[in-house]
Design an enzyme around this catalytic site. Sequence first.
Site, PDB file in Angstrom:
ATOM      1  N   CYS A   1       0.860  -1.181   0.000  1.00 34.22           N
ATOM      2  CA  CYS A   1       0.000   0.000   0.000  1.00 34.22           C
ATOM      3  C   CYS A   1       0.899   1.234   0.000  1.00 34.22           C
ATOM      4  O   CYS A   1       1.892   1.294   0.706  1.00 34.22           O
ATOM      5  CB  CYS A   1      -0.937   0.087   1.188  1.00 34.22           C
ATOM      6  SG  CYS A   1      -2.131  -1.240   1.258  1.00 34.22           S
TER       7      CYS A   1
ATOM      8  N   ARG B   1       3.877  -0.397  -4.846  1.00 29.78           N
ATOM      9  CA  ARG B   1       3.572  -0.909  -3.506  1.00 29.78           C
ATOM     10  C   ARG B   1       2.239  -1.658  -3.471  1.00 29.78           C
ATOM     11  O   ARG B   1       1.848  -2.197  -2.434  1.00 29.78           O
ATOM     12  CB  ARG B   1       3.532   0.230  -2.496  1.00 29.78           C
ATOM     13  CG  ARG B   1       4.826   1.026  -2.430  1.00 29.78           C
ATOM     14  CD  ARG B   1       4.708   2.156  -1.442  1.00 29.78           C
ATOM     15  NE  ARG B   1       4.603   1.674  -0.089  1.00 29.78           N
ATOM     16  CZ  ARG B   1       5.631   1.411   0.703  1.00 29.78           C
ATOM     17  NH1 ARG B   1       6.848   1.603   0.272  1.00 29.78           N
ATOM     18  NH2 ARG B   1       5.447   0.962   1.917  1.00 29.78           N
TER      19      ARG B   1
ATOM     20  N   TRP C   1      -2.708  -2.715  -1.722  1.00 30.84           N
ATOM     21  CA  TRP C   1      -2.425  -4.140  -1.890  1.00 30.84           C
ATOM     22  C   TRP C   1      -3.280  -4.821  -0.836  1.00 30.84           C
ATOM     23  O   TRP C   1      -3.023  -4.681   0.354  1.00 30.84           O
ATOM     24  CB  TRP C   1      -0.938  -4.412  -1.668  1.00 30.84           C
ATOM     25  CG  TRP C   1      -0.540  -5.816  -2.005  1.00 30.84           C
ATOM     26  CD1 TRP C   1      -0.162  -6.287  -3.220  1.00 30.84           C
ATOM     27  CD2 TRP C   1      -0.463  -6.936  -1.111  1.00 30.84           C
ATOM     28  NE1 TRP C   1       0.134  -7.628  -3.139  1.00 30.84           N
ATOM     29  CE2 TRP C   1      -0.045  -8.049  -1.861  1.00 30.84           C
ATOM     30  CE3 TRP C   1      -0.719  -7.111   0.244  1.00 30.84           C
ATOM     31  CZ2 TRP C   1       0.130  -9.317  -1.301  1.00 30.84           C
ATOM     32  CZ3 TRP C   1      -0.556  -8.370   0.809  1.00 30.84           C
ATOM     33  CH2 TRP C   1      -0.132  -9.457   0.031  1.00 30.84           C
TER      34      TRP C   1
ATOM     35  N   ASN D   1      -1.596   2.260   5.580  1.00 29.54           N
ATOM     36  CA  ASN D   1      -0.732   1.188   5.083  1.00 29.54           C
ATOM     37  C   ASN D   1      -0.330   0.362   6.293  1.00 29.54           C
ATOM     38  O   ASN D   1       0.276   0.895   7.217  1.00 29.54           O
ATOM     39  CB  ASN D   1       0.505   1.800   4.407  1.00 29.54           C
ATOM     40  CG  ASN D   1       1.602   0.783   4.155  1.00 29.54           C
ATOM     41  OD1 ASN D   1       1.325  -0.404   3.998  1.00 29.54           O
ATOM     42  ND2 ASN D   1       2.845   1.242   4.112  1.00 29.54           N
ATOM     43  N   GLY D   2      -0.684  -0.908   6.300  1.00 35.02           N
ATOM     44  CA  GLY D   2      -0.354  -1.767   7.452  1.00 35.02           C
ATOM     45  C   GLY D   2      -1.537  -2.643   7.792  1.00 35.02           C
ATOM     46  O   GLY D   2      -2.456  -2.810   6.992  1.00 35.02           O
TER      47      GLY D   2
ATOM     48  N   GLU E   1      17.471 -17.479  -8.450  1.00 35.09           N
ATOM     49  CA  GLU E   1      17.058 -16.118  -8.785  1.00 35.09           C
ATOM     50  C   GLU E   1      16.514 -16.046 -10.224  1.00 35.09           C
ATOM     51  O   GLU E   1      15.520 -15.373 -10.475  1.00 35.09           O
ATOM     52  CB  GLU E   1      18.241 -15.154  -8.570  1.00 35.09           C
ATOM     53  CG  GLU E   1      18.011 -13.716  -8.965  1.00 35.09           C
ATOM     54  CD  GLU E   1      16.831 -13.026  -8.280  1.00 35.09           C
ATOM     55  OE1 GLU E   1      16.281 -13.572  -7.306  1.00 35.09           O
ATOM     56  OE2 GLU E   1      16.451 -11.936  -8.744  1.00 35.09           O
TER      57      GLU E   1
ATOM     58  N   LYS F   1      12.718 -14.862 -11.136  1.00 33.73           N
ATOM     59  CA  LYS F   1      12.463 -13.746 -12.056  1.00 33.73           C
ATOM     60  C   LYS F   1      11.449 -14.172 -13.110  1.00 33.73           C
ATOM     61  O   LYS F   1      10.536 -13.434 -13.423  1.00 33.73           O
ATOM     62  CB  LYS F   1      13.793 -13.355 -12.715  1.00 33.73           C
ATOM     63  CG  LYS F   1      14.173 -11.936 -12.846  1.00 33.73           C
ATOM     64  CD  LYS F   1      14.419 -11.083 -11.654  1.00 33.73           C
ATOM     65  CE  LYS F   1      13.624 -11.320 -10.436  1.00 33.73           C
ATOM     66  NZ  LYS F   1      14.029 -10.688  -9.239  1.00 33.73           N
TER      67      LYS F   1
ATOM     68  N   GLU G   1       7.876 -14.712 -11.520  1.00 35.19           N
ATOM     69  CA  GLU G   1       7.283 -13.453 -11.047  1.00 35.19           C
ATOM     70  C   GLU G   1       6.621 -12.665 -12.170  1.00 35.19           C
ATOM     71  O   GLU G   1       5.539 -12.129 -11.999  1.00 35.19           O
ATOM     72  CB  GLU G   1       8.393 -12.540 -10.489  1.00 35.19           C
ATOM     73  CG  GLU G   1       8.753 -12.725  -9.052  1.00 35.19           C
ATOM     74  CD  GLU G   1       9.821 -11.719  -8.617  1.00 35.19           C
ATOM     75  OE1 GLU G   1       9.620 -11.088  -7.588  1.00 35.19           O
ATOM     76  OE2 GLU G   1      10.857 -11.566  -9.310  1.00 35.19           O
TER      77      GLU G   1
ATOM     78  N   HIS H   1      17.403 -36.140  -8.505  1.00 38.19           N
ATOM     79  CA  HIS H   1      16.585 -36.576  -7.369  1.00 38.19           C
ATOM     80  C   HIS H   1      15.149 -36.080  -7.478  1.00 38.19           C
ATOM     81  O   HIS H   1      14.482 -35.859  -6.478  1.00 38.19           O
ATOM     82  CB  HIS H   1      17.215 -36.099  -6.057  1.00 38.19           C
ATOM     83  CG  HIS H   1      18.598 -36.652  -5.855  1.00 38.19           C
ATOM     84  ND1 HIS H   1      18.833 -37.982  -5.623  1.00 38.19           N
ATOM     85  CD2 HIS H   1      19.811 -36.056  -5.889  1.00 38.19           C
ATOM     86  CE1 HIS H   1      20.141 -38.182  -5.512  1.00 38.19           C
ATOM     87  NE2 HIS H   1      20.760 -37.029  -5.670  1.00 38.19           N
TER      88      HIS H   1
ATOM     89  N   LYS I   1       6.153  -4.546  -4.207  1.00 38.46           N
ATOM     90  CA  LYS I   1       7.590  -4.458  -4.022  1.00 38.46           C
ATOM     91  C   LYS I   1       7.982  -4.371  -2.554  1.00 38.46           C
ATOM     92  O   LYS I   1       8.982  -4.911  -2.125  1.00 38.46           O
ATOM     93  CB  LYS I   1       8.119  -3.228  -4.754  1.00 38.46           C
ATOM     94  CG  LYS I   1       9.620  -3.262  -4.839  1.00 38.46           C
ATOM     95  CD  LYS I   1      10.138  -2.466  -5.986  1.00 38.46           C
ATOM     96  CE  LYS I   1      11.617  -2.648  -6.118  1.00 38.46           C
ATOM     97  NZ  LYS I   1      11.986  -3.997  -6.549  1.00 38.46           N
TER      98      LYS I   1
HETATM   99  C1  G6P Z   1       8.960  -8.698  -2.553  1.00 37.06           C
HETATM  100  C2  G6P Z   1       9.546  -8.167  -3.836  1.00 37.06           C
HETATM  101  C3  G6P Z   1      10.874  -8.859  -4.142  1.00 37.06           C
HETATM  102  C4  G6P Z   1      11.813  -8.714  -2.962  1.00 37.06           C
HETATM  103  C5  G6P Z   1      11.187  -9.201  -1.657  1.00 37.06           C
HETATM  104  C6  G6P Z   1      12.028  -8.816  -0.459  1.00 37.06           C
HETATM  105  O1  G6P Z   1       8.573 -10.019  -2.720  1.00 37.06           O
HETATM  106  O2  G6P Z   1       8.636  -8.349  -4.907  1.00 37.06           O
HETATM  107  O3  G6P Z   1      11.455  -8.288  -5.286  1.00 37.06           O
HETATM  108  O4  G6P Z   1      12.978  -9.451  -3.215  1.00 37.06           O
HETATM  109  O5  G6P Z   1       9.908  -8.590  -1.468  1.00 37.06           O
HETATM  110  O6  G6P Z   1      12.047  -7.429  -0.367  1.00 37.06           O
HETATM  111  P1  G6P Z   1      13.230  -6.576   0.259  1.00 37.06           P
HETATM  112  O7  G6P Z   1      12.797  -5.155   0.041  1.00 37.06           O
HETATM  113  O8  G6P Z   1      13.277  -6.935   1.706  1.00 37.06           O
HETATM  114  O9  G6P Z   1      14.475  -6.911  -0.460  1.00 37.06           O
END
Ligand code: G6P
Length: 614
Positions: free
Chosen positions: A2, A27, A73, A99-100, A487, A491, A494, A510, A609
Amino acid sequence: MCGIVAYYGPNNAYEYLIKGLRRLEYRGYDSAGIALLNGDLTIYKNQGKVSELEAIAEGNNLEGKRGIGHTRWATHGEPNTVNAHPHQSQSGNIALIHNGIIENYATIKKVLMQRGHEFKSETDTEVLTHLIEEIQVKEQVDLLEAVRLALNEVVGAYAIVILSKNDPNTLIAARKGSPLVVGIGKESGEFYLASDATPIIEYTNQVTYIDDNEIVAIQDGEMSVKTIDNVVKSPFIQELQISIDSIEKGGYDHFMLKEIFEQPKSIYDSMRGRFDAENLTFSMRSLEEYASKIKNLDRIIIIACGTSWHAGLVGEYLIEEFSRIPVEVEYASEFRYRNPIVTEDDLVIAISQSGETADTLAAIEMAKDKGATIYGICNVVGSSIPRTTHAGAYTHAGPEIGVASTKAFTAQVTVLTLLALGIAEIRGKITQDRLRTMFSELNTIPQKVDNLLQSCNEKCKEIAAIYKNASNCLYLGRGYNFPVALEGALKLKEISYIHAEGYPAAEMKHGPIALIDEEMPVIVIATKRNYYEKVLSNIQEVKARKGKIIAIVTEGDEKVAEIADHYIEIPDTEDSLTPILATIPLQLLSYYIAVMRDCNVDQPRNLAKSVTVE
Ligand code: G6P
């Protein structure tokens, strides 16, 4: 999660609110809404993006020199228009954005309902709005005091901003656990509030970051700050260091692509001034300050979430290789709840791009309570994690707007490399020769990344066009390249919604090997210095089952290139620095596949994010 914005000043609030919400859309983008105070409270809100809100508001009354805005969100209540913020009090006189999460909202709601309150939404936020009004009426106090008393009854996390029709010259905001920044405008009595500084930078570079349990009151053009226990505070005004260019797309189609291409600079910035390659010394204050602690460490624990957790895994390999201290890498969300063994002799490294991730913050608090020293590696300057840790290093990657993390990851890995070398040096575990080699190789990395971006971009596009309709994808790597495989898979899933899994290459047999057929693309990181021959055998195993191999190889490689269906070359480097380079083509591959599938690359569905809820 948010995003919140608010304006109080001599000008109309609308433009700042809409622009600000667009900047904060990373956000959350389930719904958006604004409230303008113009004698009356005018509220526009809608399920969906800020652009849809704008379409609804346009042509209507957009006057108002005080205003609040929210991009959501969803946590409590589905993402529809009724649950969108701002929420109003029983009389409709108070409007609030949040937000929270108010954890005890159900209990408060029950009591308020018994007193005749009627609620329109399913949200926790609406309950707080009603509670503030109830207290103001019952206790006969002003809005500020009513907010203060209400917050004393609330359990949970919040950044809130409140406007009241009855107090047109007042705006109240508060924070606990969710971020809040106040910008001091250029005109007298002008203030810009937001979840982070990105909406504010266009208007002023003078800001103050609000701390947990603090309430900001802007009354008759003057700002004051106090705690929820009524202790007056003097706000610390500081100058913002980010530029407006850094938060715009700058000619790229998406923020993600811009951020991928910014990596030569962001990696350089993350190491700039932190070591002297000639004298073989470090200039990291945090290392100097904690040198005696580092000498006596028995163990390091790394905590993080998402992509930052993958950087943490690379950190484990780096620290164990160079400084020979055992390292454990933990998901912050698991670590915080399983009563882990943490002692005063532990160093806990918390990694976070946003510096706001709720689970990482809570894990830090818990480790702190157990006496550990906490070291933060964060990107957002002034965010909550750097303000709660004992020491740390910013990654200096610049604002990352694309929800899928790219440049923050490579900057985190770069800082972890310096940390590993610094710890090794303090503990006498690295020779001068080795340090010299590492420094001189580190110095070449930004240029190598630049060359790589130029050389592999088209190839990634071509490969993406071939595999864009895949429904599954496997990523394999060994050693330093195992976290890179994780990673890479993250990516892809996501942003393109293709199911993808990362595995240590040897573990393939395995389980995942059962999935391999001619439809299955397998992306293998097969660089020269990282268990090359072993990975080669794993590639043969995939080929024997007709899987399609996309290999990331070292420049000049012939063996893998011959058997792979496709290959992408990356410059040769130290095995420990390979993750920084090998990640780049995987980012581009995911990006182009997502674009070709018409996915919203910068704002993938259901993600946000900055994850400020646990
Ligand atoms: C969310 C974001 C990711 C990020 C993760 C941790 O899932 O979409 O891109 O890696 O949070 O966030 P941070 O800000 O703690 O790295």
